[in-house]
Design a protein around this motif. Structure first.
Motif, PDB file in Angstrom:
ATOM      1  N   LYS A  19       0.834  -1.198   0.000  1.00 23.05           N
ATOM      2  CA  LYS A  19       0.000   0.000   0.000  1.00 23.05           C
ATOM      3  C   LYS A  19       0.875   1.257   0.000  1.00 23.05           C
ATOM      4  N   THR A  20       0.247   2.375  -0.338  1.00 22.09           N
ATOM      5  CA  THR A  20       0.906   3.672  -0.225  1.00 22.09           C
ATOM      6  C   THR A  20       0.791   4.152   1.226  1.00 22.09           C
ATOM      7  N   LEU A  21       1.881   4.687   1.761  1.00 16.73           N
ATOM      8  CA  LEU A  21       1.875   5.260   3.096  1.00 16.73           C
ATOM      9  C   LEU A  21       1.967   6.776   2.986  1.00 16.73           C
ATOM     10  N   VAL A  22       1.036   7.463   3.652  1.00 13.45           N
ATOM     11  CA  VAL A  22       1.025   8.924   3.638  1.00 13.45           C
ATOM     12  C   VAL A  22       1.127   9.409   5.079  1.00 13.45           C
ATOM     13  N   VAL A  23       2.134  10.251   5.343  1.00  8.26           N
ATOM     14  CA  VAL A  23       2.328  10.862   6.660  1.00  8.26           C
ATOM     15  C   VAL A  23       2.313  12.377   6.471  1.00  8.26           C
ATOM     16  N   GLN A  24       1.394  13.054   7.163  1.00  2.00           N
ATOM     17  CA  GLN A  24       1.261  14.505   6.971  1.00  2.00           C
ATOM     18  C   GLN A  24       0.926  15.162   8.312  1.00  2.00           C
ATOM     19  N   TYR A  25       1.582  16.299   8.585  1.00  2.99           N
ATOM     20  CA  TYR A  25       1.262  17.041   9.807  1.00  2.99           C
ATOM     21  C   TYR A  25       1.722  18.482   9.679  1.00  2.99           C
ATOM     22  N   GLU A  26       1.143  19.325  10.531  1.00  2.00           N
ATOM     23  CA  GLU A  26       1.481  20.742  10.536  1.00  2.00           C
ATOM     24  C   GLU A  26       2.440  21.050  11.677  1.00  2.00           C
ATOM     25  N   VAL A  27       3.364  21.984  11.409  1.00  3.44           N
ATOM     26  CA  VAL A  27       4.289  22.473  12.425  1.00  3.44           C
ATOM     27  C   VAL A  27       4.221  23.998  12.420  1.00  3.44           C
ATOM     28  N   LYS A  28       4.064  24.571  13.604  1.00  6.84           N
ATOM     29  CA  LYS A  28       4.042  26.029  13.716  1.00  6.84           C
ATOM     30  C   LYS A  28       5.100  26.449  14.734  1.00  6.84           C
ATOM     31  N   LEU A  29       6.156  27.092  14.265  1.00  4.84           N
ATOM     32  CA  LEU A  29       7.270  27.524  15.116  1.00  4.84           C
ATOM     33  C   LEU A  29       6.971  28.936  15.608  1.00  4.84           C
ATOM     34  N   GLN A  30       6.191  29.036  16.673  1.00  7.38           N
ATOM     35  CA  GLN A  30       5.691  30.336  17.112  1.00  7.38           C
ATOM     36  C   GLN A  30       6.798  31.274  17.599  1.00  7.38           C
ATOM     37  N   ASN A  31       7.896  30.695  18.076  1.00  5.71           N
ATOM     38  CA  ASN A  31       9.046  31.505  18.495  1.00  5.71           C
ATOM     39  C   ASN A  31      10.253  31.250  17.602  1.00  5.71           C
ATOM     40  N   GLY A  32      10.015  30.785  16.389  1.00  4.34           N
ATOM     41  CA  GLY A  32      11.112  30.446  15.497  1.00  4.34           C
ATOM     42  C   GLY A  32      11.770  29.147  15.931  1.00  4.34           C
ATOM     43  N   LEU A  33      12.892  28.810  15.306  1.00  3.79           N
ATOM     44  CA  LEU A  33      13.647  27.608  15.672  1.00  3.79           C
ATOM     45  C   LEU A  33      15.120  27.867  15.410  1.00  3.79           C
ATOM     46  N   GLU A  34      15.887  27.982  16.493  1.00  2.00           N
ATOM     47  CA  GLU A  34      17.332  28.192  16.376  1.00  2.00           C
ATOM     48  C   GLU A  34      18.087  26.888  16.562  1.00  2.00           C
ATOM     49  N   CYS A  35      17.620  26.074  17.507  1.00  7.53           N
ATOM     50  CA  CYS A  35      18.273  24.788  17.729  1.00  7.53           C
ATOM     51  C   CYS A  35      17.262  23.825  18.338  1.00  7.53           C
ATOM     52  N   GLY A  36      16.900  22.805  17.577  1.00  8.49           N
ATOM     53  CA  GLY A  36      15.954  21.828  18.094  1.00  8.49           C
ATOM     54  C   GLY A  36      15.282  21.073  16.974  1.00  8.49           C
ATOM     55  N   GLY A  37      14.522  20.069  17.361  1.00 15.27           N
ATOM     56  CA  GLY A  37      13.812  19.252  16.391  1.00 15.27           C
ATOM     57  C   GLY A  37      12.317  19.454  16.499  1.00 15.27           C
ATOM     58  N   ALA A  38      11.604  19.191  15.402  1.00 18.08           N
ATOM     59  CA  ALA A  38      10.144  19.242  15.378  1.00 18.08           C
ATOM     60  C   ALA A  38       9.638  18.073  14.535  1.00 18.08           C
ATOM     61  N   TYR A  39      10.337  16.946  14.641  1.00 18.89           N
ATOM     62  CA  TYR A  39      10.013  15.771  13.829  1.00 18.89           C
ATOM     63  C   TYR A  39       9.181  14.789  14.642  1.00 18.89           C
ATOM     64  N   LEU A  40       8.495  13.894  13.929  1.00 21.25           N
ATOM     65  CA  LEU A  40       7.710  12.853  14.574  1.00 21.25           C
ATOM     66  C   LEU A  40       8.350  11.496  14.313  1.00 21.25           C
ATOM     67  N   LYS A  41       7.956  10.528  15.116  1.00 20.13           N
ATOM     68  CA  LYS A  41       8.410   9.146  14.927  1.00 20.13           C
ATOM     69  C   LYS A  41       7.197   8.234  14.860  1.00 20.13           C
TER      70      LYS A  41
END
Length: 584
Positions: A140-162
């Motif tokens: 089957k086809t696998l589809v992974v989709q999500y929204e990320v909102k960096l309200q204070n920006g991003l200087e160092c860090g992750g915003a990924y899912l597992k």
């Protein structure tokens, strides 16, 4: 008593660094980023917005963080996994970061639309949700989709899912970086590192061991305070596609675009094959029949004195280029016995301003027309050349061929396991399923609506910001020469903020402060030793002072070694966050 200049300098510079930190600056910086303060900072003319309505779409897992979200999601209380066999392993740290479900306070796109929010700066966060039923995408086809909102920006860090492997040991309260996952996907940024991860775990059919496969040349993450939409599509024909905000940014196949490769090489170099002693791999050699011409002078200099040059008119031979400053005065506290003879500083000789030059005139040099340099014979083809040597190939005993790596292990849960310098990262509208069309419909219902409103609101804010003073740079973007005092104060603020939760991370990300504090400690100890040495002359006191000095020197060297590699560790830590979880 007069301290050495090195000790005095260390004391003064470090005292200045510490003294510039105001007491109110040392409060928890999370308070300064509260929604109320951000709302006031971003207030502007109202933009017409729609009201959130849950979607009617269905999927194996679809999360919009409605009122019953906490019945599905549970934060982790585990400790971060550390490899005990790693001599450089850091101290264990618990996942103390807090989570909340709330509306965005920066560029809100839809009224009443809530998301999962990271609440703490410089802290480890972990939260997960089990699927109602495991997802098996074989064929089957696998589809992974999500929204990320960096309200204070991003200087160092992750915003990924597992996407976590389905197994009986899958417990939300024990979710950590060591929990087996199938796919890791999403943005990650720290310093010069900026990428959208796509990593999948592949099972070796011969050994049964799992290995991480990293996407080569991943696209850049979208670092913006507006909502960003990340989409991953993996098809059963082994092709994949990454989209950001609905636009395709990367295409390829699981078989050719990942490192290490899914399938090992059929043949490998024979480790027992050795290069013959008489093998010649030098393609060209000096012509043995050529000899150096008799008139070739290898000792002739590259430049010679220009004999035709003439001294310019008005040149003042007897005037020095600099003279003692006639206005300088000897300081009142100058002690000739301790400080030496006082010498006035020099200034440019004003008589030379209108003259062609001052001091002894020397003719300039010019290129030597007789210069030829060192002679060497011209090169010719080597008659004994055999070409580059390489060991012979033999069949790879570890070879296998997996033609369908897209048949991932069954997926039983989703989790966010991150460390970040910025709080208020918001996740929303998570779709995990098999329909590209349904994912696009969800995008149209949510992201597309938000995007139009957020862009309009951002334009209004930009117009307002043009008439306001510019905000100070982030501590990570500051440069010492731009504003030394501000640089030192901000770096120390950042160090203290991180050290409250994780001293090891503080030393990594702000090595300048760690080194400065170490030098201050050494300077204080050295000063105390000097006082003791001058006030007592007994062998016992001198012996104790000697031991203290040796200890201080040893500690200083240890901190300097750790600090010197701090910057390199920042980049290494980004990679470490993505690979540590493979140590099961």
């Amino acid at each position: 008593m007069r301290l050495s200049s090195g000790v005095t300098s260390a004391l003064l510079s470090t005292a200045a660094l510490v003294g510039q930190v105001r007491a109110d600056d040392l409060d928890d910086l999370d308070a300064s980023a509260s929604p109320s303060s951000s709302q006031s900072a971003t207030s502007t003319a109202p933009v017409k917005k729609s009201t959130f309505t849950p979607t009617d779409l269905k999927a194996p897992f679809l999360e919009q963080f409605t009122a019953d979200w906490d019945s599905r999601w549970a934060p982790s209380h585990a400790k971060k996994h550390i490899d005990k066999n790693d001599e450089k392993a850091e101290e264990q740290w618990a996942y103390v970061g807090e989570w909340a479900v709330e509306e965005p306070h920066v560029l809100k796109g839809i009224e009443g639309d809530k998301g999962l929010v990271v609440k703490n700066k410089a802290a480890h966060h972990a939260i997960s949700a089990k699927f109602p039923k495991k997802i098996d995408n074989k064929g089957k086809t696998l589809v992974v989709q999500y929204e990320v909102k960096l309200q204070n920006g991003l200087e160092c860090g992750g915003a990924y899912l597992k996407l976590l492997q389905d197994n009986k040991a899958l417990h939300a309260e024990e979710f950590s970086n060591a929990s087996p996952y199938v796919i890791m996907f999403g943005p990650d940024k720290c310093g010069s590192t900026n990428k959208v991860h796509f990593i999948f775990k592949h099972k070796n059919p011969k050994t049964g061991e799992y290995e991480e496969k990293h996407l080569k040349a991943p696209p850049l993450a979208r670092i913006t305070k507006k909502t960003a939409l990340y989409t991953l599509i993996v098809k059963p024909d082994q092709h994949f596609e990454l989209r950001i905000d609905g636009l395709s940014v990367k295409n390829g196949t699981l078989l050719t675009d990942f490192s290490p490769a899914v399938n090992p090489a059929k043949e490998i170099d024979d480790s027992e094959d050795k290069r013959p002693d008489d093998w010649v791999d030098q393609a060209r050699i000096p012509d043995p029949d050529e000899t150096k011409p008799e008139d070739w002078d290898e000792d002739a200099p590259y430049e010679v004195t220009d004999e035709d040059a003439e001294k310019p008119a008005g040149w003042l031979d007897d005037e020095p280029t600099v003279i003692p400053d006639p206005e300088a005065e000897k300081p009142e506290d100058w002690d000739d016995e301790e400080d030496g003879d006082w010498i006035a500083p020099t200034v440019p000789n004003p008589k030379c301003d209108d003259a062609a030059g001052c001091g002894e005139w020397k003719p300039p040099t010019k290129r030597n027309p007789a210069y030829k340099g060192k002679w060497s014979a011209p090169l010719i083809d080597n008659p004994d050349y055999k070409g580059p040597w390489a060991p012979k190939k033999i069949p790879n005993p570890d070879y296998y061929e997996d033609k369908t790596p897209s048949s991932f292990e069954p997926i039983g849960a989703i989790g966010f396991e991150i460390w970040t310098m910025q709080n208020d990262i918001l996740f929303d509208n998570i779709y995990i399923g098999h329909s590209i069309e349904d994912a696009q419909k969800l995008q149209a219902e949510t992201f597309d609506v938000k995007q139009a409103v957020e862009e309009e609101e951002e334009e209004a804010l930009e117009d307002k910001a043009k008439s306001e003073p510019k905000k100070a740079k982030s501590p990570l973007d500051l440069k010492f020469l731009d504003a030394p005092l501000h640089y030192m104060r901000e770096k120390l603020d950042l160090f203290i903020t991180i050290a409250k939760n994780d001293p090891v991370q503080a030393a990594k990300f702000v090595p300048e402060v760690a080194g400065g504090l170490a030098l201050l400690l050494v300077a204080v100890i050295a000063t105390l030793i000097g006082i003791v040495s001058m006030g007592a002359s007994s062998p016992q006191v001198k012996n104790a002072a000697g031991k203290a000095k040796a200890t201080a020197t040893e500690k200083k060297d240890q901190v300097v070694d750790a600090t010197a590699t701090g910057i390199e560790k920042v980049d290494a830590d980004v990679q470490k966050r993505t690979t540590t979880s493979s140590r099961e």
